[in-house]
Scaffold this motif. Structure first.
Motif, PDB file in Angstrom:
ATOM      1  N   GLY A  28      -3.055  -2.605 -14.086  1.00 26.49           N
ATOM      2  CA  GLY A  28      -1.644  -3.008 -14.132  1.00 26.49           C
ATOM      3  C   GLY A  28      -1.265  -3.741 -12.862  1.00 26.49           C
ATOM      4  O   GLY A  28      -1.969  -4.638 -12.407  1.00 26.49           O
ATOM      5  N   THR A  29      -0.161  -3.305 -12.236  1.00 19.15           N
ATOM      6  CA  THR A  29       0.282  -3.996 -11.025  1.00 19.15           C
ATOM      7  C   THR A  29      -0.090  -3.219  -9.763  1.00 19.15           C
ATOM      8  O   THR A  29       0.469  -3.470  -8.709  1.00 19.15           O
ATOM      9  CB  THR A  29       1.810  -4.201 -11.038  1.00 19.15           C
ATOM     10  N   TYR A  30      -0.982  -2.243  -9.859  1.00 20.91           N
ATOM     11  CA  TYR A  30      -1.276  -1.521  -8.619  1.00 20.91           C
ATOM     12  C   TYR A  30      -2.757  -1.328  -8.336  1.00 20.91           C
ATOM     13  O   TYR A  30      -3.171  -0.291  -7.838  1.00 20.91           O
ATOM     14  CB  TYR A  30      -0.502  -0.217  -8.489  1.00 20.91           C
ATOM     15  N   ILE A  47      12.541  -5.555  -9.175  1.00 23.40           N
ATOM     16  CA  ILE A  47      12.181  -6.413  -8.042  1.00 23.40           C
ATOM     17  C   ILE A  47      11.558  -5.603  -6.903  1.00 23.40           C
ATOM     18  O   ILE A  47      11.784  -4.392  -6.789  1.00 23.40           O
ATOM     19  CB  ILE A  47      13.411  -7.172  -7.483  1.00 23.40           C
ATOM     20  N   TYR A  48      10.805  -6.285  -6.065  1.00 29.17           N
ATOM     21  CA  TYR A  48      10.307  -5.683  -4.827  1.00 29.17           C
ATOM     22  C   TYR A  48      10.189  -6.777  -3.784  1.00 29.17           C
ATOM     23  O   TYR A  48       9.983  -7.950  -4.113  1.00 29.17           O
ATOM     24  CB  TYR A  48       8.971  -4.964  -5.016  1.00 29.17           C
ATOM     25  N   ILE A  49      10.306  -6.373  -2.512  1.00 32.30           N
ATOM     26  CA  ILE A  49      10.303  -7.358  -1.435  1.00 32.30           C
ATOM     27  C   ILE A  49       9.786  -6.719  -0.152  1.00 32.30           C
ATOM     28  O   ILE A  49      10.024  -5.536   0.112  1.00 32.30           O
ATOM     29  CB  ILE A  49      11.735  -7.925  -1.214  1.00 32.30           C
ATOM     30  N   ILE A  97       0.870  -1.177   0.000  1.00 32.17           N
ATOM     31  CA  ILE A  97       0.000   0.000   0.000  1.00 32.17           C
ATOM     32  C   ILE A  97       0.910   1.231   0.000  1.00 32.17           C
ATOM     33  O   ILE A  97       1.831   1.327   0.818  1.00 32.17           O
ATOM     34  CB  ILE A  97      -0.873   0.040   1.289  1.00 32.17           C
ATOM     35  N   ARG A  98       0.659   2.185  -0.884  1.00 32.21           N
ATOM     36  CA  ARG A  98       1.486   3.398  -0.955  1.00 32.21           C
ATOM     37  C   ARG A  98       0.759   4.459  -1.761  1.00 32.21           C
ATOM     38  O   ARG A  98      -0.206   4.144  -2.468  1.00 32.21           O
ATOM     39  CB  ARG A  98       2.849   3.091  -1.609  1.00 32.21           C
ATOM     40  N   SER A  99       1.246   5.704  -1.673  1.00 24.77           N
ATOM     41  CA  SER A  99       0.621   6.758  -2.476  1.00 24.77           C
ATOM     42  C   SER A  99       1.664   7.666  -3.116  1.00 24.77           C
ATOM     43  O   SER A  99       1.373   8.799  -3.465  1.00 24.77           O
ATOM     44  CB  SER A  99      -0.336   7.592  -1.618  1.00 24.77           C
ATOM     45  N   PHE A 133      -4.661  -3.504  -6.269  1.00 28.73           N
ATOM     46  CA  PHE A 133      -5.081  -3.885  -4.914  1.00 28.73           C
ATOM     47  C   PHE A 133      -5.039  -2.697  -3.964  1.00 28.73           C
ATOM     48  O   PHE A 133      -5.947  -2.461  -3.171  1.00 28.73           O
ATOM     49  CB  PHE A 133      -4.193  -5.028  -4.394  1.00 28.73           C
ATOM     50  N   LYS A 134      -3.969  -1.898  -4.074  1.00 30.85           N
ATOM     51  CA  LYS A 134      -3.814  -0.783  -3.131  1.00 30.85           C
ATOM     52  C   LYS A 134      -4.882   0.287  -3.312  1.00 30.85           C
ATOM     53  O   LYS A 134      -5.059   1.143  -2.460  1.00 30.85           O
ATOM     54  CB  LYS A 134      -2.401  -0.185  -3.227  1.00 30.85           C
ATOM     55  N   ALA A 135      -5.620   0.238  -4.428  1.00 28.67           N
ATOM     56  CA  ALA A 135      -6.649   1.252  -4.689  1.00 28.67           C
ATOM     57  C   ALA A 135      -8.031   0.800  -4.225  1.00 28.67           C
ATOM     58  O   ALA A 135      -8.997   1.561  -4.334  1.00 28.67           O
ATOM     59  CB  ALA A 135      -6.696   1.543  -6.186  1.00 28.67           C
TER      60      ALA A 135
HETATM   61  O1  PYC Z   1       2.932  -0.623  -7.447  1.00 30.22           O
HETATM   62  O2  PYC Z   1       3.543  -0.923  -5.354  1.00 30.22           O
HETATM   63  C1  PYC Z   1       3.351  -1.332  -6.509  1.00 30.22           C
HETATM   64  C2  PYC Z   1       3.595  -2.759  -6.794  1.00 30.22           C
HETATM   65  C3  PYC Z   1       4.060  -3.687  -5.939  1.00 30.22           C
HETATM   66  C4  PYC Z   1       4.132  -4.854  -6.651  1.00 30.22           C
HETATM   67  C5  PYC Z   1       3.728  -4.625  -7.914  1.00 30.22           C
HETATM   68  N1  PYC Z   1       3.396  -3.318  -7.992  1.00 30.22           N
END
Ligand code: PYC
Length: 403
Positions: free
Chosen positions: A352-354, A269-271, A67-69, A356-358
């Protein structure tokens, strides 16, 4: 299957009715949140959610929970900040512990160009009241002692965008929490109900056809990830999206080691470390488009190579599981939300890849649009018609990884 439906812990099962005021397609976090806010904020009780599989089977259960903004565009930053604010009290609001933890998010920069992008993001973020700033290796090491900030890695760390409110939350708990409260407010949740057609009369969408029968509906809201082009086409709407797979994996649990969420755009990458101690890791979307849910060995190899360079202690961690999810990517890498040219058919797609956080702010704004017919200011920039009006919202530079 029916036994499973009847026994679900968080919601009741119902026969499918012939008519609802609103039908939400997609039983993930976006769909559940939309149904919940339709009932809670707008008093709409005659609402159904239809989901082709089990609740949370799609992207909501397959993301890496970040989760981020700290986005790049003012439109994106404002929108995601509203989401973070809702996440802060979501456990209390839904009376369901989602283990939200805001322990900070670091996006690493390994080149002068990405340092400049981080500076720009920090400026935009701060102008909009979002806590975000660029920091350099000494402070990075202090915040995250596990990172190798020396000049040994192939791509040494030059700086990072530090976003203290960034965090993680238990993703499937978000879906269940919304489902539980939507059910309590009278929303009907129908898993294993696949949409096979969308009916239109004189240009207006009037209902859906499913494997369990036909339903007429005042409003149909599509909240699907991965399937939005196919659902759009059922309503006669072309949605400019390509679908790609995203892969992720998780290690065995170990003692708490990682303090922050770490992202490297250059290394793709992210972790983060979960409360259970697992390292949850991911990479960029696959460059080809597809709907496969098979993970690849190449993903694990590439990911491990880059991870160990940044965080050498990970060399001893064993990977337990890997999985894939579907990502709908729009031409400007920003989501698509709002009205379509078919009256009565609303769309929430292109995450895209973001996505869930929305979820909370998508639910709140899509419910407002569905209930009142008025597009909330927060989502107006993300309308489908922007692609024909030359008003793109370029979010590419703010992505965690490839976009
Ligand atoms: O946008 O924070 C993001 C994220 C994490 C993993 C894929 N996208």
């Amino acid at each position: 299957m029916i036994g499973l439906l009847r026994k679900h812990r968080f919601f009741r099962s119902h026969p499918l009715r012939a008519s609802y005021d609103a039908v939400v397609i997609g039983g993930g976090a976006h769909g559940m949140a939309t149904a919940y806010y339709l009932a809670k904020d707008h008093g709409m009780k005659n609402v159904a959610v239809v989901e082709q599989s089990y609740i949370g089977a799609g992207a909501s259960g397959r993301n890496t929970t970040i989760i981020r903004s700290n986005y790049l565009t003012p439109e994106g930053t404002r929108f995601y900040e509203a989401s973070v604010q809702l996440y802060k009290t979501l456990s209390q609001d839904l009376n369901f512990n989602m283990l939200f933890s805001q322990h900070g998010h670091l996006t690493l920069a390994h080149s002068d160009r990405s340092v400049n992008t981080m500076m720009e993001r920090a400026e935009v973020n701060r102008l909009l009241g979002v806590d975000s700033r660029v920091i350099f290796p000494d402070e990075i090491k202090e915040l995250e002692p596990m990172l190798d900030v020396s000049d040994h890695p192939t791509f040494p760390i030059l700086a990072a965008l530090y976003h203290p409110p960034g965090g993680i939350i238990r993703h499937d708990a978000v879906v269940w929490g919304y489902a539980k409260e939507a059910d309590r407010l009278g929303v009907e949740i129908h898993p294993y109900t696949q949409v096979t057609g969308i009916t239109r009369q004189n240009g207006r969408v009037t209902g859906i056809e499913t494997n369990r029968g036909r339903i007429s509906a005042g409003t149909v809201i599509s909240c699907t990830s991965g399937w939005s082009t196919l659902v759009g086409r059922l309503a006669g709407i072309e949605v400019p999206i390509t679908t790609h797979i995203l892969q992720a994996c998780v290690t065995e649990p170990v003692k708490p080691l990682l303090r922050k969420i770490i992202v490297s755009g250059t290394l793709h990458i992210y972790i983060s470390q979960s409360d259970r101690g697992e390292f949850v890791m991911g990479s960029e979307i696959e460059p080809y488009s597809g709907y496969s849910n098979r993970g690849t060995f190449r993903f694990i190899e590439d990911l491990a190579m880059h991870m160990v360079e940044l965080l050498p202690m990970l060399g001893r961690a064993r990977i337990l599981r890997q999985w894939t999810g579907l990502c709908d990517v729009s031409p400007d890498y920003a989501p698509i939300m709002g009205l379509t040219e078919a009256d009565g058919f609303l769309i929430d797609a292109g995450w895209g890849t973001y996505g869930f956080k929305a979820s909370p702010i998508v639910g709140k704004t899509m419910a407002e649009l569905g209930a009142t017919g008025r597009t909330p200011d927060l989502i107006a920039p993300f309308r489908l018609s922007r692609f024909y009006e030359n008003e793109l919202v370029s979010e590419r530079g703010a992505a965690a990884v490839s976009h």
